[in-house]
Structures are given as C-alpha cells and as structure tokens.
Design a protein around this motif. Sequence first.
Motif, PDB file in Angstrom:
ATOM      1  N   ALA A 139       3.146   4.802  16.545  1.00 46.35           N
ATOM      2  CA  ALA A 139       4.488   5.372  16.458  1.00 46.35           C
ATOM      3  C   ALA A 139       4.673   6.518  17.433  1.00 46.35           C
ATOM      4  O   ALA A 139       5.782   6.765  17.918  1.00 46.35           O
ATOM      5  CB  ALA A 139       4.777   5.840  15.037  1.00 46.35           C
ATOM      6  N   CYS A 140       3.580   7.223  17.747  1.00 44.53           N
ATOM      7  CA  CYS A 140       3.645   8.376  18.661  1.00 44.53           C
ATOM      8  C   CYS A 140       3.551   7.952  20.130  1.00 44.53           C
ATOM      9  O   CYS A 140       3.843   8.737  21.019  1.00 44.53           O
ATOM     10  CB  CYS A 140       2.527   9.364  18.354  1.00 44.53           C
ATOM     11  SG  CYS A 140       2.734  10.182  16.784  1.00 44.53           S
ATOM     12  N   ALA A 166       5.308   1.634   3.495  1.00 44.75           N
ATOM     13  CA  ALA A 166       6.515   0.924   3.054  1.00 44.75           C
ATOM     14  C   ALA A 166       6.196  -0.531   2.698  1.00 44.75           C
ATOM     15  O   ALA A 166       6.784  -1.091   1.771  1.00 44.75           O
ATOM     16  CB  ALA A 166       7.582   0.966   4.138  1.00 44.75           C
ATOM     17  N   ARG A 167       5.281  -1.144   3.458  1.00 48.43           N
ATOM     18  CA  ARG A 167       4.878  -2.526   3.206  1.00 48.43           C
ATOM     19  C   ARG A 167       3.359  -2.606   3.362  1.00 48.43           C
ATOM     20  O   ARG A 167       2.780  -1.937   4.219  1.00 48.43           O
ATOM     21  CB  ARG A 167       5.578  -3.475   4.180  1.00 48.43           C
ATOM     22  CG  ARG A 167       7.043  -3.726   3.805  1.00 48.43           C
ATOM     23  CD  ARG A 167       7.837  -4.405   4.904  1.00 48.43           C
ATOM     24  NE  ARG A 167       7.980  -3.594   6.117  1.00 48.43           N
ATOM     25  CZ  ARG A 167       8.778  -2.523   6.224  1.00 48.43           C
ATOM     26  NH1 ARG A 167       9.489  -2.120   5.210  1.00 48.43           N
ATOM     27  NH2 ARG A 167       8.856  -1.849   7.351  1.00 48.43           N
ATOM     28  N   ILE A 169       2.047   1.777  -2.220  1.00 45.95           N
ATOM     29  CA  ILE A 169       3.418   1.896  -1.705  1.00 45.95           C
ATOM     30  C   ILE A 169       3.938   3.317  -1.964  1.00 45.95           C
ATOM     31  O   ILE A 169       3.838   3.830  -3.075  1.00 45.95           O
ATOM     32  CB  ILE A 169       4.352   0.839  -2.329  1.00 45.95           C
ATOM     33  CG1 ILE A 169       3.839  -0.576  -2.040  1.00 45.95           C
ATOM     34  CG2 ILE A 169       5.792   1.029  -1.839  1.00 45.95           C
ATOM     35  CD1 ILE A 169       3.759  -0.948  -0.566  1.00 45.95           C
ATOM     36  N   GLY A 170       4.441   3.937  -0.885  1.00 44.32           N
ATOM     37  CA  GLY A 170       4.968   5.290  -0.985  1.00 44.32           C
ATOM     38  C   GLY A 170       3.945   6.392  -0.761  1.00 44.32           C
ATOM     39  O   GLY A 170       4.271   7.571  -0.831  1.00 44.32           O
ATOM     40  N   ARG A 171       2.696   6.025  -0.436  1.00 42.57           N
ATOM     41  CA  ARG A 171       1.633   7.016  -0.237  1.00 42.57           C
ATOM     42  C   ARG A 171       1.544   7.471   1.212  1.00 42.57           C
ATOM     43  O   ARG A 171       1.774   6.703   2.141  1.00 42.57           O
ATOM     44  CB  ARG A 171       0.272   6.453  -0.631  1.00 42.57           C
ATOM     45  CG  ARG A 171       0.127   6.044  -2.046  1.00 42.57           C
ATOM     46  CD  ARG A 171       0.248   7.225  -3.014  1.00 42.57           C
ATOM     47  NE  ARG A 171       1.096   6.816  -4.097  1.00 42.57           N
ATOM     48  CZ  ARG A 171       2.174   7.469  -4.518  1.00 42.57           C
ATOM     49  NH1 ARG A 171       2.542   8.594  -3.961  1.00 42.57           N
ATOM     50  NH2 ARG A 171       2.888   7.014  -5.505  1.00 42.57           N
ATOM     51  N   THR A 172       1.156   8.723   1.391  1.00 42.56           N
ATOM     52  CA  THR A 172       0.935   9.286   2.718  1.00 42.56           C
ATOM     53  C   THR A 172      -0.521   9.087   3.121  1.00 42.56           C
ATOM     54  O   THR A 172      -1.387   8.823   2.274  1.00 42.56           O
ATOM     55  CB  THR A 172       1.231  10.800   2.731  1.00 42.56           C
ATOM     56  OG1 THR A 172       0.265  11.466   1.895  1.00 42.56           O
ATOM     57  CG2 THR A 172       2.648  11.100   2.278  1.00 42.56           C
ATOM     58  N   ASP A 229       2.871  -1.313   7.135  1.00 42.13           N
ATOM     59  CA  ASP A 229       3.960  -0.703   7.889  1.00 42.13           C
ATOM     60  C   ASP A 229       4.263   0.634   7.244  1.00 42.13           C
ATOM     61  O   ASP A 229       4.271   0.745   6.003  1.00 42.13           O
ATOM     62  CB  ASP A 229       5.233  -1.561   7.840  1.00 42.13           C
ATOM     63  CG  ASP A 229       5.101  -2.864   8.617  1.00 42.13           C
ATOM     64  OD1 ASP A 229       4.303  -2.917   9.568  1.00 42.13           O
ATOM     65  OD2 ASP A 229       5.813  -3.820   8.264  1.00 42.13           O
ATOM     66  N   LEU A 230       4.527   1.620   8.076  1.00 48.02           N
ATOM     67  CA  LEU A 230       4.912   2.942   7.596  1.00 48.02           C
ATOM     68  C   LEU A 230       6.386   3.176   7.877  1.00 48.02           C
ATOM     69  O   LEU A 230       6.919   2.700   8.876  1.00 48.02           O
ATOM     70  CB  LEU A 230       4.114   4.037   8.313  1.00 48.02           C
ATOM     71  CG  LEU A 230       2.597   4.019   8.185  1.00 48.02           C
ATOM     72  CD1 LEU A 230       1.991   5.161   9.005  1.00 48.02           C
ATOM     73  CD2 LEU A 230       2.168   4.113   6.734  1.00 48.02           C
ATOM     74  N   GLU A 231       7.026   3.925   7.007  1.00 47.33           N
ATOM     75  CA  GLU A 231       8.381   4.432   7.228  1.00 47.33           C
ATOM     76  C   GLU A 231       8.384   5.884   6.795  1.00 47.33           C
ATOM     77  O   GLU A 231       7.988   6.190   5.659  1.00 47.33           O
ATOM     78  CB  GLU A 231       9.410   3.638   6.410  1.00 47.33           C
ATOM     79  CG  GLU A 231       9.708   2.275   6.968  1.00 47.33           C
ATOM     80  CD  GLU A 231      10.743   1.505   6.142  1.00 47.33           C
ATOM     81  OE1 GLU A 231      11.378   2.103   5.247  1.00 47.33           O
ATOM     82  OE2 GLU A 231      10.890   0.305   6.402  1.00 47.33           O
TER      83      GLU A 231
END
Length: 150
Positions: A148-149, A58-59, A82-85, A51-53
């Motif tokens: 998401a888009c 994020a997960r 976690i936290g990577r783009t 999951d992305l945030e």
Amino acid sequence: MTTETDLIKLYSQRILALAADIPLTDRLEAPQASIRKRAPLCGSTVTVDLDLEDGVVARFGQDVKACALGQASAALMARNIIGRTRAEVETGRDQLRAMLKEGAPPPDGPFDGYDVLEPARDYRNRHASIMLAFDATAEAMAEAEQAACA
C-alpha cells in the motif's frame, strides 16, 4: 501418566471441534497479500490471503493443511481476525508464543480461546504448527501494508 493418556488429553473434544470447523477457508481472489508458512518438523502448512482497509483486516481466507492443533489455531484465528490491526495480531502472536514456550497466560482479547491449546506446552514439536496461522497472518499484514505504501 502414560504418553497415550497425555495425547488423549492433548487432543480434547474442544480442539477436535475447532479443527473440524475452520472458518474462512476459501482463498481470496487477487488478495493484497498471500503468505504460505510451513512447519519444517511436521510439514504442516497454512496459506493466508488477506486484504486490508484502513489498516485493519477486511477480508481473509486461508488454506490449512495441518494437524488438529494447527487446525484449531487456524480456526481461532479466523474467528477473530476481521477488523484486527497488525499490532493486535503481533501482540496475539507474541502472547501465544510466550504461552507455549514460557508458560505465560494465553492471548487475551481479541484473541480469546487459545487457552484450549495450553496442554500443547509440553509438546515442543507441535509449537510450530500451532504458530503457523499467527505467523502467516502477521507476515501477510506487513506485506499488504508495504504494498500500500509502494
């Protein structure tokens, strides 16, 4: 040096320790993206859920059915993801591929630790298994961004 000695060097204590302790192995319930990748030569598989945030992971969960080298790579991925783009993941993936195929240095931060897999350069039949975690994660991130888009 004999082939047996080479294989003993390849499967170092550090690689075996990583393979025995893979973080984030619980699959996610209803993830934004789920990708399964398979290495055709050896049959290793990695399934990544994420999951992305705000454009970062994020997960993360994964199911790893691979040799010790693929497991070690998946363990390193889980420790750093976690936290990577997506850009960071794709850069790390490209650096790992270059390390294996071209003798380039291992991925740098935030994906430190892949130097443990440098001895695998000489074992081309293991490269696909080592790349599975990065390939699946990059593809899952792209899928999550597209969803998401939409």
